[in-house]
Scaffold this motif. Structure first.
Motif, PDB file in Angstrom:
ATOM      1  N   LEU A 159     -21.906  38.517  -5.215  1.00  0.00           N
ATOM      2  CA  LEU A 159     -21.985  39.097  -3.875  1.00  0.00           C
ATOM      3  C   LEU A 159     -20.906  38.498  -2.984  1.00  0.00           C
ATOM      4  O   LEU A 159     -20.411  37.401  -3.261  1.00  0.00           O
ATOM      5  N   GLY A 160     -20.579  39.217  -1.929  1.00  0.00           N
ATOM      6  CA  GLY A 160     -19.638  38.692  -0.944  1.00  0.00           C
ATOM      7  C   GLY A 160     -20.181  38.877   0.464  1.00  0.00           C
ATOM      8  O   GLY A 160     -21.088  39.687   0.694  1.00  0.00           O
ATOM      9  N   LEU A 161     -19.610  38.108   1.369  1.00  0.00           N
ATOM     10  CA  LEU A 161     -19.970  38.178   2.786  1.00  0.00           C
ATOM     11  C   LEU A 161     -18.693  38.348   3.603  1.00  0.00           C
ATOM     12  O   LEU A 161     -17.701  37.659   3.347  1.00  0.00           O
ATOM     13  N   LEU A 162     -18.736  39.266   4.566  1.00  0.00           N
ATOM     14  CA  LEU A 162     -17.659  39.347   5.552  1.00  0.00           C
ATOM     15  C   LEU A 162     -18.323  39.369   6.919  1.00  0.00           C
ATOM     16  O   LEU A 162     -19.255  40.158   7.145  1.00  0.00           O
ATOM     17  N   CYS A 163     -17.883  38.486   7.825  1.00  0.00           N
ATOM     18  CA  CYS A 163     -18.477  38.505   9.162  1.00  0.00           C
ATOM     19  C   CYS A 163     -17.402  38.279  10.216  1.00  0.00           C
ATOM     20  O   CYS A 163     -16.295  37.818   9.923  1.00  0.00           O
ATOM     21  N   GLY A 164     -17.732  38.655  11.443  1.00  0.00           N
ATOM     22  CA  GLY A 164     -16.737  38.557  12.513  1.00  0.00           C
ATOM     23  C   GLY A 164     -17.363  38.709  13.881  1.00  0.00           C
ATOM     24  O   GLY A 164     -18.589  38.756  14.026  1.00  0.00           O
ATOM     25  N   MET A 165     -16.492  38.753  14.899  1.00  0.00           N
ATOM     26  CA  MET A 165     -16.935  38.807  16.289  1.00  0.00           C
ATOM     27  C   MET A 165     -16.697  40.188  16.909  1.00  0.00           C
ATOM     28  O   MET A 165     -17.500  40.648  17.693  1.00  0.00           O
ATOM     29  N   ASP A 166     -15.586  40.836  16.557  1.00  0.00           N
ATOM     30  CA  ASP A 166     -15.196  42.097  17.173  1.00  0.00           C
ATOM     31  C   ASP A 166     -16.056  43.227  16.609  1.00  0.00           C
ATOM     32  O   ASP A 166     -15.933  43.602  15.445  1.00  0.00           O
ATOM     33  N   SER A 167     -16.951  43.797  17.450  1.00  0.00           N
ATOM     34  CA  SER A 167     -17.943  44.722  16.896  1.00  0.00           C
ATOM     35  C   SER A 167     -17.334  46.047  16.471  1.00  0.00           C
ATOM     36  O   SER A 167     -17.924  46.772  15.673  1.00  0.00           O
ATOM     37  N   SER A 168     -16.122  46.380  16.952  1.00  0.00           N
ATOM     38  CA  SER A 168     -15.508  47.628  16.478  1.00  0.00           C
ATOM     39  C   SER A 168     -15.188  47.515  14.979  1.00  0.00           C
ATOM     40  O   SER A 168     -15.203  48.504  14.249  1.00  0.00           O
ATOM     41  N   LEU A 169     -14.906  46.309  14.530  1.00  0.00           N
ATOM     42  CA  LEU A 169     -14.623  46.114  13.105  1.00  0.00           C
ATOM     43  C   LEU A 169     -15.880  46.251  12.250  1.00  0.00           C
ATOM     44  O   LEU A 169     -15.791  46.559  11.069  1.00  0.00           O
ATOM     45  N   HIS A 170     -17.050  46.025  12.854  1.00  0.00           N
ATOM     46  CA  HIS A 170     -18.299  46.139  12.096  1.00  0.00           C
ATOM     47  C   HIS A 170     -18.486  47.569  11.580  1.00  0.00           C
ATOM     48  O   HIS A 170     -18.762  47.796  10.402  1.00  0.00           O
ATOM     49  N   ILE A 171     -18.281  48.538  12.470  1.00  0.00           N
ATOM     50  CA  ILE A 171     -18.451  49.944  12.083  1.00  0.00           C
ATOM     51  C   ILE A 171     -17.434  50.305  11.010  1.00  0.00           C
ATOM     52  O   ILE A 171     -17.748  50.927   9.997  1.00  0.00           O
ATOM     53  N   ARG A 172     -16.202  49.845  11.234  1.00  0.00           N
ATOM     54  CA  ARG A 172     -15.123  50.095  10.265  1.00  0.00           C
ATOM     55  C   ARG A 172     -15.492  49.482   8.907  1.00  0.00           C
ATOM     56  O   ARG A 172     -15.352  50.115   7.862  1.00  0.00           O
ATOM     57  N   ALA A 173     -15.985  48.237   8.929  1.00  0.00           N
ATOM     58  CA  ALA A 173     -16.317  47.543   7.685  1.00  0.00           C
ATOM     59  C   ALA A 173     -17.443  48.271   6.944  1.00  0.00           C
ATOM     60  O   ALA A 173     -17.383  48.464   5.729  1.00  0.00           O
ATOM     61  N   ARG A 174     -18.450  48.720   7.684  1.00  0.00           N
ATOM     62  CA  ARG A 174     -19.568  49.440   7.039  1.00  0.00           C
ATOM     63  C   ARG A 174     -19.104  50.748   6.421  1.00  0.00           C
ATOM     64  O   ARG A 174     -19.531  51.127   5.328  1.00  0.00           O
ATOM     65  N   ASP A 175     -18.214  51.457   7.132  1.00  0.00           N
ATOM     66  CA  ASP A 175     -17.695  52.726   6.598  1.00  0.00           C
ATOM     67  C   ASP A 175     -16.877  52.484   5.334  1.00  0.00           C
ATOM     68  O   ASP A 175     -17.054  53.166   4.326  1.00  0.00           O
ATOM     69  N   ILE A 176     -15.980  51.509   5.401  1.00  0.00           N
ATOM     70  CA  ILE A 176     -15.111  51.230   4.245  1.00  0.00           C
ATOM     71  C   ILE A 176     -15.948  50.811   3.042  1.00  0.00           C
ATOM     72  O   ILE A 176     -15.706  51.245   1.912  1.00  0.00           O
ATOM     73  N   LEU A 177     -16.953  50.000   3.308  1.00  0.00           N
ATOM     74  CA  LEU A 177     -17.838  49.525   2.246  1.00  0.00           C
ATOM     75  C   LEU A 177     -18.461  50.707   1.485  1.00  0.00           C
ATOM     76  O   LEU A 177     -18.555  50.704   0.257  1.00  0.00           O
ATOM     77  N   SER A 178     -18.865  51.723   2.214  1.00  0.00           N
ATOM     78  CA  SER A 178     -19.481  52.877   1.574  1.00  0.00           C
ATOM     79  C   SER A 178     -18.434  53.802   0.948  1.00  0.00           C
ATOM     80  O   SER A 178     -18.579  54.248  -0.181  1.00  0.00           O
TER      81      SER A 178
END
Ligand SMILES: *Cc1c(COP(=O)(O)O)cnc(C)c1O
Length: 401
Positions: free
Chosen positions: A223-242
């Motif tokens: 498993l891997g973990l990616l975390c951050g502060m900028d919430s716009s990247l959260h949506i991007r990260a979730r989309d890319i992940l899928s």
């Protein structure tokens, strides 16, 4: 065939595939369940639409999100004081998400030369294929790193503690440099964990960890973990992940959550052992050099002291045998109670030989420049008693002629 036999067959046909609902329990289970469902039932088109467009929370399709990943992500975000976290199929997929979420064709990445081998390949050759240029540099050299940055640089990537010689990155300094160029600092914190270092608090924009290592701690999960502060990247990260198919398995997330419960206990024991083992190895006549950030002679010891929490310095100890490859072979054969496993971060102590495993892809010159020789051994210290690990090491060291 009789009519009644026919009927019972058709009955079975209906009973077996009938959907099973979770039982209503008067006492809630004390630990979370595993949710292996690949798909969830929607009340109707309105709910489906609201969830798929992200307007209301909930689950529809496992690759887009599932409860086990979210429970684990929430715990990891808390440990890192992050605004958001996502769990991915492996540490490498967390790095893929980070790169794909932050870089465009024509951009440029600055990459620490001591990065994990597969990370280097992803951020150079694979990134190049997507039209993203990369410069590999010694990120412990601020002048060289500054010179490598350009107006096109979108990402600077370093590891908190590098493999195998355990250099320590100056995170506040590198974050400042990245921000001067409007780039983001991504820190691979696998060798530290949030208990030793919290790079986001030191100015990093993104943190990744291979949860396959000590976060889970039992060598039975990827498993891997990616975390951050900028919430716009959260949506991007979730989309890319899928979209790129990098999602995690519910069972692995469940296991990792179980592993995480004992992380502080496991880490404290392993790190106390590692500090004592590093000091002990310094006394051995067959050991040429020991690398451990907790030793005063380590080049980054002062930085480690200011940057690491609780005055602890990780659970990996690397040492170089004076007798080179021959001595390493004798040591590995004789220290047979320590498993030769080319990975790290679990409850039992394991060892690896970087020249023939993790760093085999480098030329002899590159290995030499990084300080890796045939005699280099990397120890991943576990949670056994210190006496037993020292005895097992001693068994190997005394057999070297
Ligand atoms: C293992 C490791 C990775 C890759 O993680 P996987 O879970 O194996 O994909 C990345 N960085 C470091 C420092 C590692 O040790």
């Amino acid at each position: 065939m009789t009519d009644s036999a026919n009927q019972s067959v058709s009955n079975d046909d209906d009973i077996c595939p009938r959907d099973v609902r979770a039982p209503r329990l008067p006492t809630p289970p004390h630990v979370p369940g595993i949710y292996p469902a690949s798909v969830y039932r929607c009340a109707g088109p309105d709910q489906a639409l609201a969830m798929l467009s992200g307007d209301t929370p909930g689950y529809i399709y496992q690759r887009d999100g599932h409860p086990n990943a979210d429970m684990l992500a929430e715990r990891c975000a808390e440990l890192h004081h992050a605004q958001w976290a996502v769990i991915t199929a492996s540490g490498m997929s967390a790095l893929s998400v980070a790169m794909l979420a932050t870089c465009q064709r024509g951009d440029h990445i600055v990459v620490g030369e001591q990065l994990y081998g597969r990370s280097l390949q992803l951020l150079t050759a694979e990134a190049n294929r997507l039209g993203i240029a990369a410069t590999v540099v010694d990120t412990t050299d601020l002048a060289a790193t500054t010179a490598a940055m350009t107006a096109k640089t979108c990402l600077l990537v370093v590891e908190t503690i590098s493999n195998p010689l355990l250099s320590v990155a100056d995170i506040p300094q590198l974050a400042q440099l990245a921000h001067q160029f409007d780039a983001r600092l991504l820190v691979d914190n696998t060798f530290a964990t949030p208990l030793v270092c919290q790079p986001l608090a030191a100015g990093a924009d993104l943190v990744l960890e291979s949860v396959s290592k000590i976060m889970n701690g039992h060598s039975d999960v990827m498993l891997g973990l990616l975390c951050g502060m900028d919430s716009s990247l959260h949506i991007r990260a979730r989309d890319i992940l899928s979209i790129w198919g990098l999602a995690s398995s519910p069972f692995d997330c469940w296991l990792a959550q179980r592993g995480l419960a004992t992380l502080p206990l496991r880490l404290v024991r392993a790190m106390d052992n590692a500090q004592a083992i590093a000091s002990s190895l310094c006394e051995s006549p067959v050991v040429r050099q020991v690398w451990y950030p907790g030793l005063p002679q380590h080049p980054n010891h002062d930085l480690a002291q200011t940057q690491f929490r609780h005055n602890r310095f990780g659970w990996v100890v690397t040492f170089d045998l004076t007798g080179g490859l021959g001595a390493a072979q004798q040591f590995i054969a004789a220290a047979d109670k320590i498993a030769f496993c080319p990975s790290l971060g679990e409850v039992s102590t394991t060892l690896s030989h970087p020249q023939s495993t993790s760093h085999r892809g480098l030329s002899a010159d590159e290995q030499h420049r990084l300080g890796i020789s045939g005699g280099t051994i990397r120890l991943s210290v576990g949670t056994e008693s210190l006496e037993s690990v020292l005895a097992n090491l001693g068994q190997g060291l005394t057999e070297i002629d």
